[in-house]
Design a protein around this motif. Structure first.
Motif, PDB file in Angstrom:
ATOM      1  N   GLY A 298      -8.432   5.867   2.527  1.00  0.00           N
ATOM      2  CA  GLY A 298      -9.032   5.098   3.602  1.00  0.00           C
ATOM      3  C   GLY A 298      -9.959   5.872   4.497  1.00  0.00           C
TER       4      GLY A 298
ATOM      5  N   ARG B 227     -10.520   3.416   7.440  1.00  0.00           N
ATOM      6  CA  ARG B 227     -10.498   2.002   7.069  1.00  0.00           C
ATOM      7  C   ARG B 227     -11.696   1.237   7.632  1.00  0.00           C
ATOM      8  NH1 ARG B 227      -4.055   0.395   7.647  1.00  0.00           N
ATOM      9  NH2 ARG B 227      -3.376   1.433   5.732  1.00  0.00           N
TER      10      ARG B 227
ATOM     11  N   ARG C  99      -3.231   5.665   9.744  1.00  0.00           N
ATOM     12  CA  ARG C  99      -4.300   4.721   9.463  1.00  0.00           C
ATOM     13  C   ARG C  99      -3.915   3.348  10.028  1.00  0.00           C
ATOM     14  NH1 ARG C  99      -2.601   7.095   4.977  1.00  0.00           N
ATOM     15  NH2 ARG C  99      -2.113   5.224   3.780  1.00  0.00           N
ATOM     16  N   GLY C 100      -4.779   2.815  10.885  1.00  0.00           N
ATOM     17  CA  GLY C 100      -4.518   1.533  11.524  1.00  0.00           C
ATOM     18  C   GLY C 100      -4.444   1.672  13.034  1.00  0.00           C
TER      19      GLY C 100
ATOM     20  N   SER D 293      -4.731  -4.955  13.856  1.00  0.00           N
ATOM     21  CA  SER D 293      -4.672  -4.529  12.464  1.00  0.00           C
ATOM     22  C   SER D 293      -3.334  -4.890  11.853  1.00  0.00           C
ATOM     23  CB  SER D 293      -4.906  -3.010  12.352  1.00  0.00           C
ATOM     24  OG  SER D 293      -3.811  -2.279  12.848  1.00  0.00           O
TER      25      SER D 293
ATOM     26  N   ASP E 137      -1.051  -4.342   8.056  1.00  0.00           N
ATOM     27  CA  ASP E 137      -0.966  -3.753   6.718  1.00  0.00           C
ATOM     28  C   ASP E 137       0.439  -3.907   6.175  1.00  0.00           C
ATOM     29  OD1 ASP E 137       0.639  -1.356   7.468  1.00  0.00           O
ATOM     30  OD2 ASP E 137      -1.203  -0.681   8.431  1.00  0.00           O
TER      31      ASP E 137
ATOM     32  N   TYR F 142      -4.533  -3.960   3.734  1.00  0.00           N
ATOM     33  CA  TYR F 142      -4.754  -3.880   5.174  1.00  0.00           C
ATOM     34  C   TYR F 142      -5.917  -4.769   5.613  1.00  0.00           C
ATOM     35  CZ  TYR F 142      -8.596  -0.717   3.936  1.00  0.00           C
ATOM     36  OH  TYR F 142      -9.739  -0.175   3.389  1.00  0.00           O
TER      37      TYR F 142
ATOM     38  N   ARG G 298      -8.225  -5.299   9.542  1.00  0.00           N
ATOM     39  CA  ARG G 298      -8.404  -5.049  10.976  1.00  0.00           C
ATOM     40  C   ARG G 298      -9.519  -5.952  11.496  1.00  0.00           C
ATOM     41  NH1 ARG G 298      -9.888  -0.400  10.706  1.00  0.00           N
ATOM     42  NH2 ARG G 298     -12.123  -0.716  11.014  1.00  0.00           N
TER      43      ARG G 298
ATOM     44  N   GLU H 176     -11.241  -4.978   5.679  1.00  0.00           N
ATOM     45  CA  GLU H 176     -10.059  -5.292   4.883  1.00  0.00           C
ATOM     46  C   GLU H 176     -10.181  -4.609   3.536  1.00  0.00           C
ATOM     47  OE1 GLU H 176      -9.976  -9.523   4.473  1.00  0.00           O
ATOM     48  OE2 GLU H 176     -12.127  -9.638   4.122  1.00  0.00           O
TER      49      GLU H 176
ATOM     50  N   GLU I  81      -5.499   0.366  -0.442  1.00  0.00           N
ATOM     51  CA  GLU I  81      -5.395   1.797  -0.705  1.00  0.00           C
ATOM     52  C   GLU I  81      -4.342   2.002  -1.786  1.00  0.00           C
ATOM     53  OE1 GLU I  81      -6.137   2.982   3.989  1.00  0.00           O
ATOM     54  OE2 GLU I  81      -4.104   2.881   3.141  1.00  0.00           O
TER      55      GLU I  81
ATOM     56  N   THR J 295      -9.597   3.823  -2.643  1.00  0.00           N
ATOM     57  CA  THR J 295      -9.687   2.915  -1.504  1.00  0.00           C
ATOM     58  C   THR J 295     -10.818   1.922  -1.722  1.00  0.00           C
ATOM     59  OG1 THR J 295      -8.926   4.654  -0.001  1.00  0.00           O
ATOM     60  CG2 THR J 295      -9.952   2.720   0.989  1.00  0.00           C
TER      61      THR J 295
ATOM     62  N   THR K 169     -12.748  -0.821   0.598  1.00  0.00           N
ATOM     63  CA  THR K 169     -12.923  -1.258   1.981  1.00  0.00           C
ATOM     64  C   THR K 169     -14.111  -2.209   2.074  1.00  0.00           C
ATOM     65  OG1 THR K 169     -12.041   0.804   2.879  1.00  0.00           O
ATOM     66  CG2 THR K 169     -13.378  -0.541   4.348  1.00  0.00           C
TER      67      THR K 169
END
Length: 618
Positions: free
Chosen positions: A69, A87, A130-131, A426, A428, A445, A447, A483, A486, A504, A506
């Motif tokens: 990510g 991300r 992450r997030g 976010s 996930d 995930y 966000r 979104e 991963e 990843t 994204t």
């Protein structure tokens, strides 16, 4: 290349950070207090000192690319401004801590951290969450948190390497550590002739940095210790500009001097049911820009400083419950050659109640922030994990984030005092699998971000926001969604061989209503990123061989999606050989195929380079 991405995703569908870590490893990045990684629902990757040693070299971004990510943008060669995204976030939406000190540059327009000024020397570990996680960490933790911890050393270590482009990197650390006290000092120097920052240029733009750091611990009474740390770095980076008569990006003799100091001193208490960590931190950044064609004095410069008093703690409660809590107050100030000094204060408090067992854990928390310039913000978060089988674990998290407008955005000549903080939500969920030689993970995930702050041009505009701002200002104008998925896989079929892969996907898009860029990809966010690494400890006198492959897809340099950035592979091969009990040789070839892939339009990118060095430990 499309099929390679699909194959990587298929082989990586399962779960845990790709760099091998123990299920009971401790982190502080989840709650602000020591916490077992397998008892949090938040996705966390840990890079250790052994990982940095294995990957070699002072460039910390080569290690960070081992995190799912994570992508980056660099404005040229070594030492050039380097922003890290998690991300699909902006680089300014990633909170960076060094030994617990927030090190964002409060004098920069977006108050982000420049990873071009940070090397791997003296680092013990890097925790990457992450997030969004502003409940524990407050402002700037929209995309995630990168917490860097330096070493507490008992002994002596030194390394030196040289190689292509006139590069040299030297590092030395010495320390003494006992149960009662510890003191460690680290110093280093890095230099390179570099490459032209401008893609059209031929003049090399070099980089030079010297740095000094240290940390100390003294046990005062049983369970109570005094702790302190400090870091100073002096960096010179050659840059290019827009010379006459064409005023297009090209070779110039300009350069930038950046001086960074950060440090913290405080007390740490560890009792039977209560842990406390309190202290006072200082972070100071000075940036000056020089153009020798106009003399030896700085053309302009900026100063940013933050003072922060903080308290965090954990209370262990009956029935496997625990309460994590904290409070802090931060004073920031900013000034520039053309901007008078401006200040702000932010005071915060948070609490998170959790239930933690080996089979399942669940936690939820709230944070309240009061800012002297824009008002207040309330942030929520929750996460949980459950052990489905002996080898399979499910985890999920919901996090909210906010980022206070910077002093530059609020109060400079381009400022807008009515700005509100950027906000995010976010989500996930993932599965983690561990069984013998196989460690795997998959995480989905999303966000959603709103109130994003952007620069608004006032050229030819007569709207009220442009009054007395002929060149432009800042406004809350944006919405975005990132979104993806991963996937991670680590295989260790025999003790001497390890294979790691990270993939990843994204999809980061502009969702601002009425915008001409609605639905477009956000700038400099490649949709696909793959990292594959292999390491083999051969039976030949301890010789270790390794290789890394980083593969990214194309992306766009601008929000209108009219300028493309190339994608492709960058490969590194490396080796190390012990020659005595405390001495080893190492070497590597970076970008073996000489595939130059700029991550910012108009800028250059590094080509092939060979490096060799010596490491001594005692």
């Amino acid at each position: 290349m499309k099929y390679l991405y699909l194959a990587a995703a298929a082989t990586s569908l399962a779960a845990t950070p790709a760099l091998a870590q123990q299920a009971d490893q401790i982190t502080v990045v989840a709650t602000g207090s020591p916490q077992r990684i397998d008892q949090t629902g938040q996705p966390i990757t840990v890079l250790t000192a052994d990982d940095l040693k294995r990957l070699q070299g002072p460039d910390i971004t080569r290690a960070l690319e081992q995190v799912p990510g994570l992508t980056l943008s660099r404005n040229g060669g070594p030492g050039a401004f380097t922003g890290v995204r998690l991300r699909g976030s902006d680089s300014e939406q990633v909170l960076v801590l060094i030994d617990g000190v927030r090190v964002e540059d409060v004098a920069a327009p977006g108050a982000g951290f420049d990873f071009g000024t940070l090397t791997t020397g003296g680092i013990e570990r890097i925790d990457v969450l992450r997030g969004s996680n502003s409940v524990a960490w407050g402002s700037a933790a929209l995309g995630g948190v990168i917490a860097i911890q330096t070493r507490e050393l008992n002994g002596l270590e030194a390394s030196a390497e040289g190689g292509s482009r006139g590069s040299f990197a030297g590092e030395a650390s010495a320390g003494l550590a006992t149960d009662k006290y510890a003191l460690s000092l680290t110093g280093g120097y890095t230099t390179t002739d570099g490459i032209s920052a401008a893609a059209t240029g031929t003049e090399r733009d070099g980089f030079r940095q010297w740095r000094l750091g240290g940390k100390a611990r003294l046990d005062l009474v049983s369970g109570l210790a005094f702790v302190a740390n400090a870091r100073y770095a002096d960096t010179r980076t050659d840059i290019d500009g827009f010379p006459p008569p064409n005023y297009s990006f090209a070779d110039t003799s300009e350069y930038q001097i950046t001086r960074q100091f950060s440090g913290r001193a405080g007390l740490r208490y560890e009792g039977a049911w209560l842990t406390l960590n309190t202290g006072f931190a200082l972070s100071d950044t000075k940036r000056d820009y020089y153009d020798p064609t106009f003399g030896t004095a700085p053309s302009y410069g900026y100063r940013g400083r933050s003072h922060r008093a903080d308290l965090t703690g954990r209370a262990t409660l009956p029935a496997n419950f625990a309460l994590d809590f904290g409070a802090d107050s931060e004073w920031t100030r900013y000034s520039g050659t053309f901007d008078a000094r401006q200040t702000a204060r932010q005071t915060s408090g948070h609490a998170m109640l959790g239930w933690y067992t080996d089979a399942a854990s669940l936690a939820a928390g709230v944070r309240y922030d009061d800012h002297s310039r824009f008002g207040n913000a309330t942030t929520l978060g929750a996460n949980g994990t459950v052990k489905l089988t002996q080898n399979l674990r499910l985890r999920a998290s919901y996090g909210e984030g906010f980022k206070a407008p910077t002093l530059f955005q609020l109060l400079s000549d381009f400022g807008n005092a009515a700005l509100q903080p950027e906000r995010s939500r976010s989500y996930d969920a993932g599965l983690e699998y561990r069984s013998g030689p196989v460690t795997a993970a998959v995480t989905l995930y999303r966000r959603d971000s709103r109130n994003l702050i952007a620069f608004v041009s006032c050229f030819g505009q007569t709207s009220a926001i442009c009054t007395n701002r002929p060149f432009g200002t800042y406004d809350n104008v944006g919405k975005a969604r990132a979104e993806g998925v991963e996937a991670e896989l680590t295989l260790k079929p025999v003790p001497a061989f390890t294979l790691r892969s990270l993939y990843t996907y994204t999809k980061a898009r502009n969702l601002t209503p009425g915008s001409a860029q609605f639905g477009n990809d956000l700038a400099r966010r490649p949709r696909h990123a793959l990292t594959v690494s292999g390491d083999w400890e051969t039976p030949l006198a301890g010789l270790a061989l390794g290789a890394d492959l980083r593969l990214t897809s194309t992306s766009f340099d601008n929000g209108s999606n009219t300028t493309k950035l190339p994608g492709g592979p960058v490969a590194t091969i490396r080796a190390s050989l012990p020659v005595y009990r405390s001495v080893s040789l190492f070497g590597r070839v970076e970008n073996v195929f000489d595939n130059r892939l700029p991550t910012a339009a108009g800028y250059n990118a590094l080509g092939r380079g060979a490096f060799a060095g010596l490491r001594v430990s005692y």
